[in-house]
Design a protein around this motif. Structure first.
Motif, PDB file in Angstrom:
ATOM      1  N   SER A 264       0.861  -1.177  -0.057  1.00 56.25           N
ATOM      2  CA  SER A 264      -0.007   0.072  -0.082  1.00 56.25           C
ATOM      3  C   SER A 264       0.850   1.388  -0.024  1.00 56.25           C
ATOM      4  N   PHE A 265       2.130   1.311   0.442  1.00 58.71           N
ATOM      5  CA  PHE A 265       2.976   2.395   0.831  1.00 58.71           C
ATOM      6  C   PHE A 265       4.138   2.157   0.112  1.00 58.71           C
ATOM      7  N   PRO A 266       4.375   1.850  -1.211  1.00 60.37           N
ATOM      8  CA  PRO A 266       5.569   1.536  -1.766  1.00 60.37           C
ATOM      9  C   PRO A 266       6.831   2.465  -1.437  1.00 60.37           C
ATOM     10  N   ILE A 267       8.044   1.617  -1.012  1.00 59.64           N
ATOM     11  CA  ILE A 267       9.138   2.409  -0.595  1.00 59.64           C
ATOM     12  C   ILE A 267       9.654   2.844  -1.918  1.00 59.64           C
ATOM     13  N   GLY A 268      10.297   4.043  -2.062  1.00 57.04           N
ATOM     14  CA  GLY A 268      11.264   4.467  -3.139  1.00 57.04           C
ATOM     15  C   GLY A 268      10.106   5.373  -4.055  1.00 57.04           C
ATOM     16  N   GLN A 269       8.992   5.575  -3.721  1.00 50.86           N
ATOM     17  CA  GLN A 269       8.101   6.421  -4.382  1.00 50.86           C
ATOM     18  C   GLN A 269       7.974   7.656  -3.545  1.00 50.86           C
ATOM     19  N   SER A 270       6.986   7.602  -2.625  1.00 49.71           N
ATOM     20  CA  SER A 270       6.663   8.727  -1.647  1.00 49.71           C
ATOM     21  C   SER A 270       7.001   8.276  -0.188  1.00 49.71           C
ATOM     22  N   TYR A 271       7.678   6.940   0.011  1.00 45.80           N
ATOM     23  CA  TYR A 271       7.957   6.537   1.251  1.00 45.80           C
ATOM     24  C   TYR A 271       9.362   6.087   1.467  1.00 45.80           C
ATOM     25  N   SER A 272       9.654   6.353   2.856  1.00 42.28           N
ATOM     26  CA  SER A 272      11.306   5.636   2.886  1.00 42.28           C
ATOM     27  C   SER A 272      11.357   4.908   4.386  1.00 42.28           C
ATOM     28  N   TYR A 273      10.282   4.533   4.837  1.00 41.12           N
ATOM     29  CA  TYR A 273      10.163   3.982   6.110  1.00 41.12           C
ATOM     30  C   TYR A 273      10.869   2.413   6.259  1.00 41.12           C
ATOM     31  N   ARG A 274      11.087   2.120   7.444  1.00 42.28           N
ATOM     32  CA  ARG A 274      11.377   0.692   7.649  1.00 42.28           C
ATOM     33  C   ARG A 274      10.206  -0.056   8.517  1.00 42.28           C
ATOM     34  N   VAL A 275      10.239  -1.267   8.605  1.00 43.42           N
ATOM     35  CA  VAL A 275       9.186  -2.014   9.363  1.00 43.42           C
ATOM     36  C   VAL A 275       9.996  -3.027  10.243  1.00 43.42           C
ATOM     37  N   ARG A 276       9.673  -2.868  11.545  1.00 46.87           N
ATOM     38  CA  ARG A 276      10.519  -3.299  12.498  1.00 46.87           C
ATOM     39  C   ARG A 276       9.441  -4.219  13.475  1.00 46.87           C
TER      40      ARG A 276
END
Length: 301
Positions: free
Chosen positions: A68-80
């Motif tokens: 839902s929130f693709p990395i590299g487009q609008s987001y740069s988060y990590r999941v822990r």
């Protein structure tokens, strides 16, 4: 259950964490959608309990988040995800690490808390399963996570002594972690707190500056044992992002500081770190913290 805030985790977020029912994956995703933005750094599954008890739901939620929130487009988060590491012991081996990796998890933090089976059993009292050793299964899980190239960290608690059980020192925990392939930056050591009830203290908080924190560089080095060579310049660079710094005084004695910055328009993240109290540490993501000591005082003005 009462709606009142009655544990340390709820005190940190300022409201009750009780849920009347278990949310489904879509509901969790939509709740995240209302909060996530380009400056979001991390989405963490931590729980007042064990997140892996709902392993299938956890994997499904991580998968949905990454879709839902693709990395590299609008987001740069990590999941822990934080875990006690007992999943092989509780649920048996079922390719759990492979499933976590496929779902897109970035980091796993394992509350190891001991350096051998005897200490672990005495300290954590794990459930009995088929006569096998829980500690060995945790180690197996950790090895599998590292082999899958999941960023893996281990945590320990020090300063506990009761009923013949005494935890090891910070140095002993770090040495053990290094012996099984961890670097210091991947070892988290927290001070045991006997109670979340604050001591009776009167603390006055006044405006402070970066210089007030930088002056404590030697204290910071001592209280972050896995980063003893942190430099004054590094502290300055990390504190350069703060929106404010305040200094806590007990009488005339400077006992701590607060540093915070806003990651988005809705939320200000605050850390409090005592700098001269026994068994306290620098509690700030800004300076690679190991302890957050926000419950020490009963009056903040």
């Amino acid at each position: 259950r009462k709606d009142k805030v009655d544990n340390v985790y709820e005190e940190q977020v300022g409201h009750s964490l009780w849920l009347e029912r278990k949310p489904n994956i879509e509901e969790i995703t939509e709740a995240i959608r209302g909060k996530i933005n380009q400056s979001t750094e991390e989405i963490a599954f931590v729980g007042m309990g064990e997140p892996f008890m709902y392993f299938n739901e956890l994997v499904g939620t991580i998968t949905k988040i990454k879709e839902s929130f693709p990395i590299g487009q609008s987001y740069s988060y990590r999941v822990r995800a934080n875990t006690n590491g007992l999943i092989y012991h509780i649920q048996g081996y079922n390719n759990q690490v492979k499933r976590l990796k496929s779902a897109g998890i970035d980091e796993v933090r394992v509350s190891l808390n001991a350096i051998n089976s005897e200490d672990y059993n005495a300290l954590c009292n794990p459930p009995s399963r088929d006569g096998m050793d829980p500690f060995s299964r945790i180690m197996h899980f950790i090895i599998d996570c590292k082999a899958a190239s999941i960023d893996t960290k281990v945590s320990f608690v020090t300063g506990y002594s009761s009923k013949g059980i005494t935890t090891k020192s910070t140095e002993e925990y770090i040495a053990f972690a290094q012996s099984i392939g961890f670097v210091k930056d991947d070892v988290i050591v927290r001070q045991y707190t006997t109670s979340r009830e604050p001591e009776t203290k009167t603390i006055i908080v006044k405006d402070g500056t970066i210089e007030d924190v930088v002056k404590k560089v030697e204290d910071i080095r001592k209280r972050i044992p896995y980063k003893p060579n942190i430099t004054e310049q590094e502290i300055r660079e990390r504190l350069a992002v703060v929106s404010g710094i305040k200094i806590a005084y007990e009488g005339e004695k400077k006992v701590g500081f607060m540093a915070w910055h806003e990651r988005n328009l809705e939320t200000a993240y605050i850390w409090i770190g005592t700098v001269e109290k026994v068994n306290s540490g620098i509690g700030s993501i800004i300076i690679d913290s190991i302890i957050e000591d926000t419950q020490r005082y009963n009056t903040i003005e």
